[in-house]
Scaffold this active site. Structure first.
Site, PDB file in Angstrom:
ATOM      1  N   HIS A   8      -6.921  -6.281  -1.545  1.00  0.00           N
ATOM      2  CA  HIS A   8      -5.883  -5.277  -1.315  1.00  0.00           C
ATOM      3  C   HIS A   8      -4.914  -5.636  -0.195  1.00  0.00           C
ATOM      4  CE1 HIS A   8      -3.949  -1.405  -1.193  1.00  0.00           C
ATOM      5  NE2 HIS A   8      -4.288  -1.245   0.077  1.00  0.00           N
ATOM      6  N   ASP A  66       0.862  -1.177   0.000  1.00  0.00           N
ATOM      7  CA  ASP A  66       0.000   0.000   0.000  1.00  0.00           C
ATOM      8  C   ASP A  66       0.908   1.240   0.000  1.00  0.00           C
ATOM      9  OD1 ASP A  66      -2.967   1.008   0.498  1.00  0.00           O
ATOM     10  OD2 ASP A  66      -1.774   1.999   2.042  1.00  0.00           O
TER      11      ASP A  66
END
Length: 324
Positions: A302, A101
């Protein structure tokens, strides 16, 4: 099972909390938003067992690491500087750096700017993008009734108020909503596109809190994140987003440089970042000439290293074992 130990290290003018395990070549693990060292809990033990010294800091603004007040102290160069300074502070000469991320742009940029310190790099979810995130706020989509979530994050205090109202519910919604277990979004209008936030609602308004957690996420995990962010708030992590335009300007002198060290990219095929950054993934071999693999994990969303720890651990260890 290898124990994970904790301590504090002074580096780059602030105090860093680090979690570490194992002995051997240093591997730095950089987390993203809104997480902490804890997102690497499975990798710390696996890397230690494979013969590496794995260190996962709470990044600047998170957890028990210092949280400077000024927004401009959260630029990409500050964050890279933290990682550069941590290496000798941990008693090492060099390291392999891994990021997920927001931690991925930190890792890519660290390898780009300081290949003398970072001998290899792995990015999870976010590919290498020229000039930090490769965008400015002026480039982000907006309509009369919705705006891209990074724009929503720009106003100090607004997203904090929403997320801090109930950090436990916030993390349940965010971690489930970004995972491969969440329903795929429906609707093709610009207002409901990936990452859009309604102007008359908040970031969480389209992310319901799940009644039941997916198998990779436990109530104990939610307890940990909720306790950390109840104590610290979300401002530190959100300040990273508030430097996107500043980062774009600061990285201008390095535009066009290649990431010269060995590299690996790992993502889930259900990660919305893969959809948004598809062009960057396609271009990576141009600017990362020693890219040794692009691994897409089926059904993964994610939160790559938390959703699929076994696959991520195997990929990282295989990559590390192939380095000089």
């Amino acid at each position: 099972m290898t124990d994970i130990t904790h301590r504090f290290v002074e580096a780059n003018g602030i105090r860093h909390h680090v979690a570490e395990a194992g002995e051997g070549p240093l591997v730095l693990l950089c987390h993203g938003f809104p997480e902490s060292w804890y997102s690497w809990r499975w990798q710390l033990q696996a890397l230690a067992a494979a013969g590496y010294r794995a260190v996962a800091p709470d990044m600047r603004g998170y957890g028990q690491t210092d949280r400077p007040e000024a927004i401009e102290r959260y630029t990409l160069l500050d964050l890279v500087g933290d990682m550069v300074a941590l290496v000798p502070a941990l008693g090492a000469r060099d390291a392999v750096i891994v990021g997920h991320d927001w931690g991925a742009p930190v890792a890519w940029s660290a390898a780009l700017l300081r290949p003398d310190v970072f001998r290899a790099v792995a990015g999870l979810s976010v590919p290498f993008l020229r000039r930090g995130l490769g965008i400015t706020t002026a480039m982000m989509p907006r309509t009369e009734t919705a705006q891209f979530y990074m724009l929503y994050f720009q106003e100090p205090g607004r997203a904090e108020a929403e997320f801090e109202r109930d950090p436990r519910a916030t993390h349940r919604a965010l971690l489930f909503g970004g995972s491969g277990d969440a329903p795929r979004p429906v609707g093709g209008s610009p207002d409901t596109a990936v990452g859009m936030v309604p102007r008359d609602g908040g970031f969480l308004s389209r992310r319901p809190v799940p009644e039941r957690l997916p198998t990779w996420l436990t109530e104990a995990d939610i307890d940990f994140y909720a306790a950390e962010f109840t104590r610290t708030g979300f401002r530190g992590g959100l300040n990273w987003y508030r430097n996107i335009d500043r980062d774009f300007a600061l990285m201008a002198p390095f535009d066009g440089l290649e990431v010269a060290v060995p590299a690996l990219y790992i993502a889930g095929d259900r990660d919305s970042v893969v959809t948004v950054a598809a062009g960057g993934i396609h271009l990576m071999p141009t600017f990362v000439p020693d890219l040794r693999g692009t691994i897409m994990i089926p059904g993964c969303g994610h939160w790559t290293q938390q959703e699929r720890p076994d696959e991520v651990n195997a990929a990282l260890i295989g990559f590390l074992k192939g380095l000089p």
